[in-house]
Design an enzyme around this catalytic site. Structure first.
Site, PDB file in Angstrom:
ATOM      1  N   HIS A 130       7.534  22.457 -25.601  1.00  0.00           N
ATOM      2  CA  HIS A 130       6.197  23.057 -25.980  1.00  0.00           C
ATOM      3  C   HIS A 130       6.416  24.283 -26.630  1.00  0.00           C
ATOM      4  O   HIS A 130       7.596  24.935 -26.418  1.00  0.00           O
ATOM      5  CB  HIS A 130       5.573  23.321 -24.643  1.00  0.00           C
ATOM      6  CG  HIS A 130       4.178  23.593 -24.779  1.00  0.00           C
ATOM      7  ND1 HIS A 130       3.751  24.949 -25.137  1.00  0.00           N
ATOM      8  CD2 HIS A 130       3.000  23.194 -24.601  1.00  0.00           C
ATOM      9  CE1 HIS A 130       2.512  25.087 -25.309  1.00  0.00           C
ATOM     10  NE2 HIS A 130       1.998  24.026 -24.873  1.00  0.00           N
ATOM     11  N   GLN A 210       4.761  20.404 -16.646  1.00  0.00           N
ATOM     12  CA  GLN A 210       4.151  19.076 -16.692  1.00  0.00           C
ATOM     13  C   GLN A 210       4.649  18.258 -15.505  1.00  0.00           C
ATOM     14  O   GLN A 210       4.151  17.271 -15.471  1.00  0.00           O
ATOM     15  CB  GLN A 210       4.852  18.323 -18.039  1.00  0.00           C
ATOM     16  CG  GLN A 210       3.979  18.985 -19.282  1.00  0.00           C
ATOM     17  CD  GLN A 210       2.415  18.632 -19.167  1.00  0.00           C
ATOM     18  OE1 GLN A 210       2.063  17.720 -18.512  1.00  0.00           O
ATOM     19  NE2 GLN A 210       1.664  19.469 -20.036  1.00  0.00           N
ATOM     20  N   LYS A 233      -2.172  23.326 -13.661  1.00  0.00           N
ATOM     21  CA  LYS A 233      -1.649  21.939 -13.913  1.00  0.00           C
ATOM     22  C   LYS A 233      -1.569  21.451 -12.565  1.00  0.00           C
ATOM     23  O   LYS A 233      -1.167  20.159 -12.243  1.00  0.00           O
ATOM     24  CB  LYS A 233      -0.485  21.811 -14.809  1.00  0.00           C
ATOM     25  CG  LYS A 233      -0.942  22.202 -16.203  1.00  0.00           C
ATOM     26  CD  LYS A 233       0.164  21.681 -17.187  1.00  0.00           C
ATOM     27  CE  LYS A 233      -0.433  21.637 -18.195  1.00  0.00           C
ATOM     28  NZ  LYS A 233      -0.284  22.894 -19.353  1.00  0.00           N
TER      29      LYS A 233
END
Lengths: 413, 138
Positions: A130, A210, A233
């Site tokens: 990212h 993630q 997240k």
């Protein structure tokens, strides 16, 4: 085999009731939330904690002698303890609270860079990152006159392991690598990569943004030197990030931001700095959201984790099966090990148009370059549509999504 | 040429006949498919209005106190919305464009596309057209 043996104790309908937002409608349709890789929804326990804390227990933390300050501090520090256990850190002071994964990486790029990276040294960044785990290292390399190298990937979206030994040299000071790609879903082979980096004396920063909601993390077993994630997240509030760093490294690094809480003594001539973790936590922290992250951790710890993971894995398999059945659709990122997300393009159809029409059908997905432009360039696409799942999604939602996607494609072709 | 307000009212009338979102979007998509393509010569950064996700190119020509516009996008829905905007502003005087109030998009139930956060470049395109008109005011 009895049916109860096949179906674990994971009760999806009961789980969904824990997340109030899942009951809402969008454009008159039941919300189908498939944008979990961007941010996850919050269980009621997290919302209740925020409400109760501000209504009953709120005060600033640390150094307060009064009652409320003490219970605020206790609750705040309790989240640090919970995180230590959750990610398997050796010491509680190895857990630093930041504003998010991005802030955590910036802290390391700046402070580790200042202490350990010099002219001609090398920084190795994986080709799956990212922008948040790439741009801070570009800036670090420029500032330190170091060389930025990229570990390439294969057409599957897996990192090219054969190239790794060639890229790791005694000049490599740090390897920055994601545990799971946000754009493709690829789960990287950290177990084999980290020891190779250590062999040449490089440190390793792992971006766990993630992976945190889909994999059990054990930073000691991985032997990661730095590891970062974001609360939002992990079903917690926005505005809180975690930085794990090995104690000796964090101690050897200079301070980042300065101000209150991070000092020991302050004189006009000079100041001395506080011990870990406070050394890296200048100013009033995000107290309520850290405490509510603690509730998110409680929620996950009380969840049938194996059942939840098995459930989302099955959903993802069915999702990919369905996607592959759509003519002209190409899944971008076909790694063997993937998080429950699918990035795809449809021939002759722009991902933005898909996003707009699916939104009209109540479905939330993400479209665009996913803050990973070099990855899009690699695959020769301007962007993709990405559906990302969480354990609270259902098979009915996957079916509805596939049916809606076909409808959208028919409208656009 | 009809004036800008009448063209907008015509669109509001047309869209009122469409019953649900599917029909509205099918109409927009059809418009997008019929929008004459912009000359590839103008599909460059110079003419590009950067939206985050869909790109828009806008070209204009000024002749005898009239502005002529052509535009394109890589996304079909954006293209359809552009076709509407072009139809409203094309072949109008800079004065008429500068003082025109763009109100039809919200009235036809597509106001969400005007939000700057939609990142489709539509809002920027309208601003750009207004800006071009202002530059040609006598």
């Amino acid at each position: 085999m009895l049916k109860s043996d096949v179906m674990p104790s994971f009760e999806i309908e009961k789980i969904r009731k824990d997340f109030p937002i899942l009951a809402r409608q969008v454009h008159g349709k039941n919300l189908v939330y498939f944008d979990n890789a961007a941010s996850a929804q919050k269980p009621k326990i997290v919302l209740d904690t925020l409400q109760n804390f501000y209504s009953q227990d709120y005060a600033n933390v640390h150094r307060g002698v009064h009652y409320l300050s003490q219970i605020s501090t206790d609750a705040f520090e309790k989240t640090r303890d919970a995180l230590q256990v959750f990610i398997g850190a050796k010491h509680r002071e190895e857990i630093i609270f930041t504003a998010g994964s991005t802030a955590s990486i910036n802290l390391v790029a700046q402070c580790f860079g200042e202490a350990f990276i010099g002219e001609g040294d090398e920084i190795l960044v994986s080709g799956l990152e990212h922008h948040a785990n790439l741009v801070p290292w570009q800036i670090c390399a420029q500032k330190r006159k170091a060389v930025l190298r990229i570990m390439p990937m294969l057409a599957t979206g897996e990192l090219d392991m054969e190239k790794l030994p060639l890229l790791l040299t005694e000049k490599t000071k740090i390897l920055a690598i994601t545990a799971t790609s946000n754009a493709l879903g690829t789960i990287t082979d950290l177990v084999n990569i980290i020891p190779l980096a250590h062999q040449v004396g490089a440190k390793v920063l792992v971006d766990g943004a993630q992976s945190i909601a889909h994999t059990k993390t054990d930073v000691q077993a991985l032997d990661a030197d730095f590891w970062v994630c974001s609360s939002h997240k992990l079903f917690g509030p926005t505005g809180v990030g975690v930085l794990y760093g090995k104690k000796d490294l964090l101690e050897a690094m200079p301070v980042y931001q300065s101000g209150g809480d991070m000092i020991k003594t302050v004189r006009y001539e000079s100041s001395t700095y506080n011990e870990l973790p406070h050394k890296f936590e200048a100013g009033t922290p995000n107290i309520a959201d850290v405490i509510a992250l603690g509730s998110a951790l409680d929620y996950i710890n009380n969840l049938d984790w194996h059942g939840a993971m098995a459930h989302e894995k099955t959903l993802h398999e069915n999702l990919e099966k369905g996607l592959l059945g759509i003519q002209g659709l190409r899944i971008i990122g076909t790694a063997k090990h993937k998080a429950p997300l699918s990035s795809f393009v449809v021939e002759g159809v722009h991902n933005y148009d898909l996003g707009v029409l699916l939104d009209k059908m109540g479905i939330a997905i993400r479209t665009g370059h996913h803050c990973a432009e070099p990855i899009m360039d690699f695959f020769g696409v301007a962007g993709t549509a990405r559906a990302s799942l969480a354990f609270y999604n259902t098979q009915a939602e996957v079916d509805y999504f596939l049916e809606s996607l076909k409808k959208a494609i028919n409208m656009l072709r | 040429m009809k004036d800008i307000q009448s063209i907008q009212e015509d669109f509001v009338q047309d869209f009122s006949l469409l019953e649900d979102w599917t029909q509205r979007y099918e109409y927009i998509i059809d418009l997008g498919k019929t929008l004459p393509k912009i000359d590839d010569l103008y599909k460059t950064d110079e003419y590009r209005i950067k939206g985050c996700q869909s790109q828009v190119w806008l070209h204009h020509r000024y002749e005898n106190n009239i502005l002529y516009f052509s535009a394109d996008s890589d996304a079909i829905i954006t293209k359809g919305l552009i076709a509407l905007v072009i139809a409203v502003f094309n072949e109008q005087s800079p004065e008429a464009i500068a003082k025109a109030e763009v109100n039809f998009i919200a009235k036809i139930g597509l106001g969400e596309h005007l939000s700057p956060t939609r990142a489709n470049g539509l809002n920027s395109m309208i601003q750009k057209i207004k800006h071009i008109a202002a530059n040609h005011l006598a």
